[in-house]
Design a protein around this motif. Sequence first.
Motif, PDB file in Angstrom:
ATOM      1  N   ASN A  67      74.869  19.969 -73.784  1.00 52.71           N
ATOM      2  CA  ASN A  67      74.630  19.675 -72.367  1.00 52.71           C
ATOM      3  C   ASN A  67      75.633  20.476 -71.543  1.00 52.71           C
ATOM      4  O   ASN A  67      76.848  20.274 -71.692  1.00 52.71           O
ATOM      5  N   ALA A  69      76.575  20.094 -68.578  1.00 50.24           N
ATOM      6  CA  ALA A  69      77.431  19.205 -67.785  1.00 50.24           C
ATOM      7  C   ALA A  69      78.603  18.698 -68.615  1.00 50.24           C
ATOM      8  O   ALA A  69      79.733  18.571 -68.117  1.00 50.24           O
ATOM      9  N   ILE A 152      73.589  12.993 -60.057  1.00 53.63           N
ATOM     10  CA  ILE A 152      75.054  13.069 -60.075  1.00 53.63           C
ATOM     11  C   ILE A 152      75.641  11.788 -60.661  1.00 53.63           C
ATOM     12  O   ILE A 152      76.500  11.822 -61.560  1.00 53.63           O
ATOM     13  N   THR A 155      75.045  11.357 -64.421  1.00 46.93           N
ATOM     14  CA  THR A 155      75.823  12.295 -65.227  1.00 46.93           C
ATOM     15  C   THR A 155      77.306  11.949 -65.216  1.00 46.93           C
ATOM     16  O   THR A 155      78.004  12.157 -66.219  1.00 46.93           O
ATOM     17  N   VAL A 159      79.248  11.761 -68.736  1.00 42.14           N
ATOM     18  CA  VAL A 159      80.364  12.649 -69.061  1.00 42.14           C
ATOM     19  C   VAL A 159      81.679  11.874 -69.114  1.00 42.14           C
ATOM     20  O   VAL A 159      82.525  12.139 -69.981  1.00 42.14           O
ATOM     21  N   ASN A 202      71.251  16.560 -67.645  1.00 40.59           N
ATOM     22  CA  ASN A 202      71.504  17.683 -68.555  1.00 40.59           C
ATOM     23  C   ASN A 202      70.712  18.883 -68.054  1.00 40.59           C
ATOM     24  O   ASN A 202      69.478  18.893 -68.169  1.00 40.59           O
ATOM     25  N   PRO A 236      73.518  17.345 -62.359  1.00 41.96           N
ATOM     26  CA  PRO A 236      74.355  17.110 -63.534  1.00 41.96           C
ATOM     27  C   PRO A 236      75.627  17.953 -63.566  1.00 41.96           C
ATOM     28  O   PRO A 236      76.681  17.475 -64.016  1.00 41.96           O
ATOM     29  N   LEU A 237      75.578  19.208 -63.115  1.00 39.56           N
ATOM     30  CA  LEU A 237      76.796  20.025 -63.100  1.00 39.56           C
ATOM     31  C   LEU A 237      77.831  19.443 -62.141  1.00 39.56           C
ATOM     32  O   LEU A 237      79.026  19.389 -62.456  1.00 39.56           O
ATOM     33  N   GLY A 240      79.189  16.298 -63.817  1.00 34.78           N
ATOM     34  CA  GLY A 240      80.141  16.603 -64.877  1.00 34.78           C
ATOM     35  C   GLY A 240      81.506  16.963 -64.328  1.00 34.78           C
ATOM     36  O   GLY A 240      82.543  16.555 -64.866  1.00 34.78           O
TER      37      GLY A 240
END
Length: 252
Positions: A67, A69, A152, A155, A159, A202, A236-237, A240
């Motif tokens: 993934n 993230a 967001i 995730t 994470v 992801n 997701p980024l 993370g």
Amino acid sequence: MSSSDIFLGETIGTAVLILLGGGVCAAVTLKSSKARNAGWLAITFGWGFAVMTAVYMTASLSGAHLNPAVTVGIAIKDGEWGNVPVYIAGQLLGAMIGAALVWVAYYGQFQAHLRDPETVGETPIEGPGPVLGIFSTGPEIRNTWQNLATEIIGTVVLVLAVLTQGLNDSGKGLGVIGALITAFVVVSIGLSLGGPTGYAINPARDLGPRIVHALLPLPNKGGSDWSYAWIPVAGPLIGGAIAAGIYNIAFA
């Protein structure tokens, strides 16, 4: 870990993740499938077990991020970015391979489903096609800020759970139990936060299969919903990165 081990591990692991996760979506969605209409519980547990299987299988090769993230979160936490492109490349390739294998495994069901007059009658000229949900996610209500926020939030939970594994253990690591705990976290996110957007959490899991959906010769498949595709990548980024920030402030 060498770059080749990382790339191979992430490719294999993410392929297995998407094969099993996308597979349960196909099983529940497609006509002539024995699991048709099995429901949301089947999907959430199917994805959770997919995570567990993929992590157990490839943790020794690459650490089983699976993934982008998670990869970004770990890079921010540790301050090490050298292998990030290798991780993400393997994850994206693996996600595409896994999605293609879902199509192979359910080839007859895809053909029957997409050639059924009822399905053909529902195929939109634009927007998401009738089987896109097998490959990638989409919102129940299209609201950009809410859809982005949902991805967001989900995730961040994922994470942060990954980054804090082992902090309650004197050995600072859960070993093989970590894969099981991560699987349960994914099930929990799906049950509690998956309703609005289908919980991509992801970027590779969503983008790779969406590309495959666009490329596959599926009859009457409809669109790949590219106008929405940035949300399950960006959300997701961002999540993370936020999770790593929280970890560094509260737990480091």
